[in-house]
Design a protein around this motif. Structure first.
Motif, PDB file in Angstrom:
ATOM      1  N   TRP A  79      13.288  10.179 -69.675  1.00 19.42           N
ATOM      2  CA  TRP A  79      13.467   8.918 -70.404  1.00 19.42           C
ATOM      3  C   TRP A  79      14.844   8.328 -70.091  1.00 19.42           C
ATOM      4  N   LYS A  80      15.896   9.172 -70.184  1.00 25.59           N
ATOM      5  CA  LYS A  80      17.257   8.685 -69.938  1.00 25.59           C
ATOM      6  C   LYS A  80      17.467   8.303 -68.468  1.00 25.59           C
ATOM      7  N   LEU A  81      16.848   9.068 -67.561  1.00 27.91           N
ATOM      8  CA  LEU A  81      16.985   8.770 -66.128  1.00 27.91           C
ATOM      9  C   LEU A  81      16.266   7.483 -65.738  1.00 27.91           C
ATOM     10  N   ALA A  82      15.195   7.155 -66.467  1.00 28.42           N
ATOM     11  CA  ALA A  82      14.418   5.948 -66.147  1.00 28.42           C
ATOM     12  C   ALA A  82      15.096   4.674 -66.638  1.00 28.42           C
ATOM     13  N   GLN A  83      15.913   4.782 -67.681  1.00 34.91           N
ATOM     14  CA  GLN A  83      16.525   3.605 -68.282  1.00 34.91           C
ATOM     15  C   GLN A  83      17.353   2.801 -67.277  1.00 34.91           C
ATOM     16  N   GLY A  84      16.926   1.579 -67.033  1.00 36.71           N
ATOM     17  CA  GLY A  84      17.677   0.655 -66.191  1.00 36.71           C
ATOM     18  C   GLY A  84      17.779   1.022 -64.731  1.00 36.71           C
ATOM     19  N   SER A  85      16.998   2.007 -64.256  1.00 39.23           N
ATOM     20  CA  SER A  85      17.092   2.445 -62.861  1.00 39.23           C
ATOM     21  C   SER A  85      15.799   2.153 -62.105  1.00 39.23           C
ATOM     22  N   VAL A  86      15.858   1.176 -61.204  1.00 36.12           N
ATOM     23  CA  VAL A  86      14.681   0.836 -60.390  1.00 36.12           C
ATOM     24  C   VAL A  86      14.302   2.009 -59.499  1.00 36.12           C
ATOM     25  N   SER A  87      15.304   2.638 -58.876  1.00 39.23           N
ATOM     26  CA  SER A  87      15.019   3.720 -57.931  1.00 39.23           C
ATOM     27  C   SER A  87      14.373   4.917 -58.621  1.00 39.23           C
ATOM     28  N   ASN A  88      14.866   5.286 -59.787  1.00 41.31           N
ATOM     29  CA  ASN A  88      14.282   6.423 -60.507  1.00 41.31           C
ATOM     30  C   ASN A  88      12.881   6.107 -61.023  1.00 41.31           C
ATOM     31  N   CYS A  89      12.684   4.893 -61.475  1.00 40.90           N
ATOM     32  CA  CYS A  89      11.338   4.489 -61.920  1.00 40.90           C
ATOM     33  C   CYS A  89      10.365   4.463 -60.740  1.00 40.90           C
ATOM     34  N   ARG A  90      10.864   4.023 -59.595  1.00 42.41           N
ATOM     35  CA  ARG A  90      10.002   4.011 -58.409  1.00 42.41           C
ATOM     36  C   ARG A  90       9.608   5.437 -58.027  1.00 42.41           C
ATOM     37  N   THR A  91      10.566   6.357 -58.091  1.00 42.81           N
ATOM     38  CA  THR A  91      10.262   7.759 -57.788  1.00 42.81           C
ATOM     39  C   THR A  91       9.210   8.305 -58.750  1.00 42.81           C
ATOM     40  N   LEU A  92       9.334   7.971 -60.022  1.00 42.73           N
ATOM     41  CA  LEU A  92       8.360   8.420 -61.016  1.00 42.73           C
ATOM     42  C   LEU A  92       6.956   7.907 -60.709  1.00 42.73           C
ATOM     43  N   THR A  93       6.861   6.666 -60.268  1.00 39.69           N
ATOM     44  CA  THR A  93       5.533   6.094 -59.999  1.00 39.69           C
ATOM     45  C   THR A  93       4.979   6.567 -58.653  1.00 39.69           C
ATOM     46  N   GLU A  94       5.866   6.940 -57.709  1.00 35.79           N
ATOM     47  CA  GLU A  94       5.400   7.405 -56.400  1.00 35.79           C
ATOM     48  C   GLU A  94       4.948   8.863 -56.429  1.00 35.79           C
ATOM     49  N   THR A  95       5.462   9.613 -57.401  1.00 40.62           N
ATOM     50  CA  THR A  95       4.973  10.986 -57.592  1.00 40.62           C
ATOM     51  C   THR A  95       3.755  10.907 -58.505  1.00 40.62           C
ATOM     52  N   LYS A  96       3.366  12.016 -59.096  1.00 46.27           N
ATOM     53  CA  LYS A  96       2.257  11.984 -60.047  1.00 46.27           C
ATOM     54  C   LYS A  96       2.762  11.771 -61.467  1.00 46.27           C
ATOM     55  N   GLY A  97       3.958  11.212 -61.570  1.00 42.63           N
ATOM     56  CA  GLY A  97       4.596  11.035 -62.867  1.00 42.63           C
ATOM     57  C   GLY A  97       3.808  10.170 -63.829  1.00 42.63           C
ATOM     58  N   MET A  98       3.241   9.070 -63.328  1.00 38.95           N
ATOM     59  CA  MET A  98       2.508   8.147 -64.202  1.00 38.95           C
ATOM     60  C   MET A  98       1.252   8.794 -64.774  1.00 38.95           C
ATOM     61  N   LEU A  99       0.505   9.481 -63.919  1.00 36.75           N
ATOM     62  CA  LEU A  99      -0.705  10.162 -64.396  1.00 36.75           C
ATOM     63  C   LEU A  99      -0.354  11.247 -65.411  1.00 36.75           C
ATOM     64  N   CYS A 100       0.734  11.943 -65.130  1.00 37.63           N
ATOM     65  CA  CYS A 100       1.211  12.990 -66.041  1.00 37.63           C
ATOM     66  C   CYS A 100       1.543  12.397 -67.406  1.00 37.63           C
ATOM     67  N   LEU A 101       2.234  11.272 -67.409  1.00 35.08           N
ATOM     68  CA  LEU A 101       2.610  10.622 -68.664  1.00 35.08           C
ATOM     69  C   LEU A 101       1.385  10.168 -69.447  1.00 35.08           C
ATOM     70  N   ALA A 102       0.415   9.579 -68.742  1.00 34.92           N
ATOM     71  CA  ALA A 102      -0.814   9.120 -69.405  1.00 34.92           C
ATOM     72  C   ALA A 102      -1.553  10.291 -70.051  1.00 34.92           C
TER      73      ALA A 102
END
Length: 387
Positions: A40-63
């Motif tokens: 959560w803290k790493l994603a705040q205001g960071s395009v690059s970290n959010c992009r990494t989350l969406t390029e991995t399986k991060g989004m499916l994991c969160l859902a």
């Protein structure tokens, strides 16, 4: 540390490791909560970290975690999604790559957000879920009206924070920055959003009013919605806004006058007459009730003369606000002097004093008569100014 979170090691390795720990069945609940908090803290205001989350399986994991978990872990996961969607709202390139209509991960996240909005009676979860859908407003096609319905329904939520966030989110769908604003506005109308908006204006918390008014204005920009809005009383609502609301919210300064002009152009002769009288009557009825409520709260005992003076000052103030709002180019001092004369006979016919032994309810009724008398005089005075 904002600079440290942009380090290559964070983007290339640590986020992936955190996602793995968050997904692992071997991880304890405490470890998963810690990982979700870090993400959560790493994603705040960071395009690059959010992009990494969406390029991995991060989004499916969160859902998946939002669907299955509860408590702090579920909350943290929704907050991660809120940060990702917030970045998507401000970064067009990221939004187009991460939230395409063909993405299974994006669909899973949206589905879970909608489920939270519809099914979970928890303000702490609903508010960020609504914010997330609002941030993605430009990602949805005209056919995806399924996202509009749950937001419209939440306009009627008894929790004012939820209702306000729903209004803000819907505003993102119909503002001029959304190229599908016309199609989305039709969906809001079809889901019976206008009566809920009017109810929020009439009985909702005042903090919601600017957002509701802005949403009404954006809906009115499309000709096909005009008749529905006029019949619901939207024009009257816009004409009787407290000027302070407009000056405090710059967005409304141009929106409101433009919308009033646009809706007036669609009025029939009969509607014009109804709107003109009804709008002012509603304004004074509402305000006189507020005056009576104020006096009622202070009763007993108040001397009649003090009550008279209070009502006179209050109603004078309301009259001047109305004159100002109606855009009549009058010097404030002049209408104030003119209004004093028609008030005098009404002041003279009021009871000379209120017996302090009188029952409180009788005193309040007497004050209500006084307030209504002033409102009637003010209505006549305003009509004189208008004509």
């Amino acid at each position: 540390n904002p600079e440290s979170k942009q380090h290559d090691l964070i983007r290339e390795n640590i986020i992936w490791q955190l996602v793995i720990l968050l997904s692992s069945e071997q991880s304890t609940l405490e470890l998963k909560i810690s990982c979700s908090k870090a993400l959560w803290k790493l994603a705040q205001g960071s395009v690059s970290n959010c992009r990494t989350l969406t390029e991995t399986k991060g989004m499916l994991c969160l859902a998946t975690l939002v669907a299955k978990e509860q408590g702090e872990l579920r909350y943290n996961c929704i907050m991660i999604i809120k940060e990702i969607t917030s970045i998507a709202e401000s970064d067009d390139g990221f939004r187009r790559s991460a939230f395409t209509s063909s993405s299974p991960a994006a669909k899973a996240v949206v589905d879970e957000l909608l489920r939270v909005i519809k099914e979970l009676d928890d303000t702490k979860l609903r508010v960020p879920a609504i914010k997330s859908i609002g941030s993605l407003a430009r990602s949805f096609s005209a056919k995806q009206s399924r996202v509009i319905g749950p937001l419209v329904a939440r306009l009627g939520n008894t929790d004012q924070d939820v209702a306000m966030e729903a209004a803000i989110a819907l505003k993102n769908f119909v503002s001029t920055g959304n190229y599908l604003c016309s199609e989305h506005s039709k969906s809001i109308i079809e889901f019976e959003g206008v009566p809920l908006l009017m109810k929020l204006l009439n009985s909702g918390d005042k903090s919601t009013h600017p957002h509701v008014l802005a949403l009404i204005c954006y809906l009115a920009q499309h000709d096909s919605n005009s008749n529905v809005l006029i019949k619901a009383g939207a024009l009257t609502a816009l004409q009787t806004i407290d000027p302070e609301v407009i000056t405090e919210y710059r967005e409304l300064e141009t929106l409101v006058p433009h919308t009033i002009s646009k809706l007036q152009s669609y009025l029939t002769v009969e509607q014009q007459q109804t709107e003109s009288s009804t709008g002012i009557k509603q304004f004074f009825t509402k305000q006189s009730k507020a005056v009576v409520a104020t006096i009622g709260g202070a009763m007993p005992p108040l001397k009649t003369r003090r009550i008279q003076q209070f009502l006179k000052v209050k109603c004078m103030e309301l009259a001047l606000i109305s004159v100002y709002y109606l855009k009549k180019r009058l010097v404030i001092k002049e209408p104030a002097q003119k209004l004093r004369f028609p008030m005098k006979p009404h002041i003279s016919v009021l009871p000379k004093k209120v017996n302090e032994d009188q029952e409180a309810d009788q005193a309040v009724r007497a004050m209500q008569v006084a307030a209504e008398a002033y409102a009637a005089v003010l209505l006549l005075s305003i009509r004189c100014f208008v004509t």
